[in-house]
Design a protein around this motif. Sequence first.
Motif, PDB file in Angstrom:
ATOM      1  N   GLU A   1       0.764  -1.301  -0.061  1.00  0.00           N
ATOM      2  CA  GLU A   1       0.050  -0.044   0.053  1.00  0.00           C
ATOM      3  C   GLU A   1       0.962   1.395   0.054  1.00  0.00           C
ATOM      4  N   PRO A   2       1.613   1.522  -1.136  1.00  0.00           N
ATOM      5  CA  PRO A   2       2.425   2.776  -1.234  1.00  0.00           C
ATOM      6  C   PRO A   2       1.523   3.971  -1.185  1.00  0.00           C
ATOM      7  N   ASN A   3       0.165   3.812  -1.265  1.00  0.00           N
ATOM      8  CA  ASN A   3      -0.659   5.295  -1.299  1.00  0.00           C
ATOM      9  C   ASN A   3      -0.955   5.325   0.270  1.00  0.00           C
ATOM     10  N   ALA A   4      -0.769   4.585   1.364  1.00  0.00           N
ATOM     11  CA  ALA A   4      -1.033   4.694   2.610  1.00  0.00           C
ATOM     12  C   ALA A   4      -0.288   6.037   2.981  1.00  0.00           C
ATOM     13  N   MET A   5      -0.850   6.831   3.618  1.00  0.00           N
ATOM     14  CA  MET A   5      -0.328   8.141   4.005  1.00  0.00           C
ATOM     15  C   MET A   5      -0.821   8.420   5.549  1.00  0.00           C
ATOM     16  N   ILE A   6      -0.118   9.324   6.326  1.00  0.00           N
ATOM     17  CA  ILE A   6      -0.411   9.657   7.688  1.00  0.00           C
ATOM     18  C   ILE A   6      -1.093  11.093   7.636  1.00  0.00           C
ATOM     19  N   VAL A   7      -2.519  11.110   7.770  1.00  0.00           N
ATOM     20  CA  VAL A   7      -3.065  12.561   7.568  1.00  0.00           C
ATOM     21  C   VAL A   7      -3.340  12.902   9.294  1.00  0.00           C
TER      22      VAL A   7
END
Length: 208
Positions: free
Chosen positions: A38-44
């Motif tokens: 999941e390279p599109n996982a990001m911390i918001v």
Amino acid sequence: MRLDYTARGALLETDLAADWRVQFEAWFTDATRFGLPEPNAMIVSTATPQGRPSARTVLLKEYDERGFVFFTNYESRKGSELTANPYASLVFPWFPMQRQVLVTGAVERVSRAETEEYFASRPRGSQLGAWASPQSSVLPDRATLDAGLAATEERFGDGPIPPPEHWGGFLVVPETVEFWQGRTSRLHDRLRFARTGNGSWVVERLAP
């Protein structure tokens, strides 16, 4: 093929693309080819009007010249905080590659048409979950959530499921986009695209 980016360990001004979107696309492609889950996982990260922060992992669903788009329940904690205080930061933590991308910017809701288009592409179970879960609310037990799902399944049957009014997309309009490349001795490379007052962009090197 697994790519060894840890051996590269450098990010110079001459390496950068002309704009942040092209540079992000190049690094996102690298992360995908590297095989990161999941390279599109990001911390918001968001904050209340009083400045109390909160953070969570969310999946990026789209990026273009406008910015970065993700979808959520507008009545969730992050949704409520973004409605009251429409600014956020994003972090893409690609640690095995010794890379991060850090974004800050204002936040706005995407159009209802864009939300409907994305919602229609989701698995049916995820569509049902958007209706069944009062996200971020306190529940007495798991059975309450399961009962909500059962009621939602009965409500829609085999028919189409539209997105709830309280569910949709947020667009993070970047004011800064920083590309962080790890190097030895903690002397990392940090190059940041920053939007100026007239809407143009400059590249700044930050001390590690």
